[in-house]
Design a protein around this motif. Structure first.
Motif, mmCIF file in Angstrom:
data_model
loop_
_atom_site.group_PDB
_atom_site.id
_atom_site.type_symbol
_atom_site.label_atom_id
_atom_site.label_comp_id
_atom_site.label_asym_id
_atom_site.label_seq_id
_atom_site.Cartn_x
_atom_site.Cartn_y
_atom_site.Cartn_z
ATOM 1 N N GLU A 1 111.947 64.408 66.801
ATOM 2 C CA GLU A 1 110.681 64.968 66.312
ATOM 3 C C GLU A 1 110.827 66.460 66.008
ATOM 4 O O GLU A 1 110.365 66.949 64.974
ATOM 5 C CB GLU A 1 109.566 64.740 67.350
ATOM 6 C CG GLU A 1 109.165 63.280 67.454
ATOM 7 C CD GLU A 1 108.308 62.960 68.685
ATOM 8 O OE1 GLU A 1 107.793 61.837 68.737
ATOM 9 O OE2 GLU A 1 108.182 63.810 69.598
ATOM 10 N N HIS A 2 111.512 67.165 66.910
ATOM 11 C CA HIS A 2 111.666 68.605 66.724
ATOM 12 C C HIS A 2 112.595 68.910 65.543
ATOM 13 O O HIS A 2 112.320 69.803 64.741
ATOM 14 C CB HIS A 2 112.197 69.231 68.018
ATOM 15 C CG HIS A 2 111.979 70.706 68.068
ATOM 16 N ND1 HIS A 2 110.739 71.290 67.919
ATOM 17 C CD2 HIS A 2 112.852 71.736 68.202
ATOM 18 C CE1 HIS A 2 110.861 72.599 67.971
ATOM 19 N NE2 HIS A 2 112.141 72.898 68.141
ATOM 20 N N ALA A 3 113.675 68.137 65.431
ATOM 21 C CA ALA A 3 114.618 68.346 64.322
ATOM 22 C C ALA A 3 113.913 68.103 62.986
ATOM 23 O O ALA A 3 114.155 68.817 62.007
ATOM 24 C CB ALA A 3 115.821 67.425 64.483
ATOM 25 N N LEU A 4 113.042 67.117 62.931
ATOM 26 C CA LEU A 4 112.311 66.851 61.678
ATOM 27 C C LEU A 4 111.378 68.025 61.343
ATOM 28 O O LEU A 4 111.296 68.454 60.191
ATOM 29 C CB LEU A 4 111.524 65.544 61.793
ATOM 30 C CG LEU A 4 112.371 64.281 61.627
ATOM 31 C CD1 LEU A 4 111.572 63.032 62.006
ATOM 32 C CD2 LEU A 4 112.892 64.146 60.204
ATOM 33 N N ARG A 5 110.717 68.560 62.364
ATOM 34 C CA ARG A 5 109.835 69.719 62.114
ATOM 35 C C ARG A 5 110.650 70.896 61.569
ATOM 36 O O ARG A 5 110.257 71.546 60.612
ATOM 37 C CB ARG A 5 109.153 70.150 63.422
ATOM 38 C CG ARG A 5 107.855 69.418 63.706
ATOM 39 C CD ARG A 5 107.087 70.092 64.844
ATOM 40 N NE ARG A 5 107.783 70.025 66.127
ATOM 41 C CZ ARG A 5 107.673 69.008 66.991
ATOM 42 N NH1 ARG A 5 106.903 67.987 66.710
ATOM 43 N NH2 ARG A 5 108.323 69.032 68.143
ATOM 44 N N LEU A 6 111.804 71.151 62.197
ATOM 45 C CA LEU A 6 112.596 72.329 61.820
ATOM 46 C C LEU A 6 113.244 72.197 60.442
ATOM 47 O O LEU A 6 113.432 73.191 59.750
ATOM 48 C CB LEU A 6 113.702 72.588 62.860
ATOM 49 C CG LEU A 6 113.253 72.960 64.277
ATOM 50 C CD1 LEU A 6 114.461 73.191 65.171
ATOM 51 C CD2 LEU A 6 112.374 74.204 64.272
ATOM 52 N N THR A 7 113.602 70.964 60.052
ATOM 53 C CA THR A 7 114.305 70.791 58.771
ATOM 54 C C THR A 7 113.352 70.636 57.581
ATOM 55 O O THR A 7 113.793 70.723 56.443
ATOM 56 C CB THR A 7 115.247 69.557 58.808
ATOM 57 O OG1 THR A 7 114.515 68.437 59.306
ATOM 58 C CG2 THR A 7 116.478 69.812 59.657
ATOM 59 N N GLU A 8 112.082 70.441 57.840
ATOM 60 C CA GLU A 8 111.141 70.224 56.719
ATOM 61 C C GLU A 8 111.134 71.384 55.713
ATOM 62 O O GLU A 8 111.270 71.142 54.506
ATOM 63 C CB GLU A 8 109.719 69.943 57.230
ATOM 64 C CG GLU A 8 108.786 69.645 56.063
ATOM 65 C CD GLU A 8 107.374 69.237 56.487
ATOM 66 O OE1 GLU A 8 107.067 69.298 57.705
ATOM 67 O OE2 GLU A 8 106.595 68.870 55.590
ATOM 68 N N PRO A 9 111.036 72.643 56.157
ATOM 69 C CA PRO A 9 110.990 73.726 55.169
ATOM 70 C C PRO A 9 112.247 73.805 54.308
ATOM 71 O O PRO A 9 112.187 74.257 53.166
ATOM 72 C CB PRO A 9 110.852 74.995 56.027
ATOM 73 C CG PRO A 9 110.414 74.542 57.373
ATOM 74 C CD PRO A 9 110.896 73.131 57.546
#
Ligand SMILES: C[S@@+](CC[C@H](N)C(=O)[O-])C[C@H]1O[C@@H](n2cnc3c(N)ncnc32)[C@H](O)[C@@H]1O
Length: 176
Positions: A96-104
């Motif tokens: 979940e955290h990796a997805l948040r961080l890679t979105e931008p």
């Protein structure tokens, strides 16, 4: 990732090293990414293989003061992928955290997990209901986590990939 294997104690913080052949498999799926973050790097075994394939790897771990789950952003603006074998107890939070961080960065996430990790109904938001879920790469060979172990490994594993550039039905592959 928590593992059991004959005669061995569970390791502190699930610090199991991923054998090189397992990391070799993911390389061709993430070739478009020159700069990668390995955020649960342990002794750096996975990072070492990625570097051998020409990737620039930022390798961090909680044991050296970098709690991935506290990271506010990607470590630098060149990183487009997060690749790791997360601690089993925190695997969902890591994804979940990796997805948040890679979105931008419109980036990619690759996680090595037990093969049935996508079965749980409570994780549908990461798989069936997740448009970024891009591929499951099933390992047809079991991972031997302990070199000197006498018994056979008990679990099957797969690489799971997400991409913010992906918006189709996920792909299923079998390796090696
Ligand atoms: C299963 S090992 C993987 C080691 C390495 N990625 C490999 O595949 O060889 C999991 C690693 O996660 C680290 N870890 C546990 N919690 C963490 C956190 N919150 N942030 C960063 N690293 C963490 C542990 O110290 C351990 O090195």
């Amino acid at each position: 990732m928590s593992q059991r294997d004959s005669g061995y104690e569970r390791k502190e913080r699930d610090s199991y090293e991923t054998p090189a052949w397992v990391t070799e498999i993911i390389v061709k799926y993430i070739t478009g990414n020159r700069c990668v973050w390995e955020p649960a790097a342990g002794n750096g075994k996975m990072a070492e293989v990625l570097r051998r394939h020409g990737m620039e790897v930022s390798a961090t771990d909680i044991t050296t003061g970098d709690d991935f789950l506290s990271a506010q952003a990607l470590r630098n603006s060149y990183i487009t992928a997060i690749v790791t074998n997360p601690p089993y107890a925190l695997a969902q939070e890591f994804i979940e955290h990796a997805l948040r961080l890679t979105e931008p960065a419109c980036g990619v996430v690759a996680m090595l997990l037990r093969t049935d990790f996508d079965h749980a109904r409570t994780r549908r938001h990461l798989f069936g209901d997740c448009r970024q879920f891009w591929a499951k790469v099933v390992l047809t060979k079991r991972i031997k986590w302990f070199q000197h172990s006498k018994g056979q490994p008990s679990f099957n594993h797969a690489w799971f990939l997400w991409s913010w550039a992906h918006d189709r039905v996920p792909m299923l592959a079998y390796e090696p």
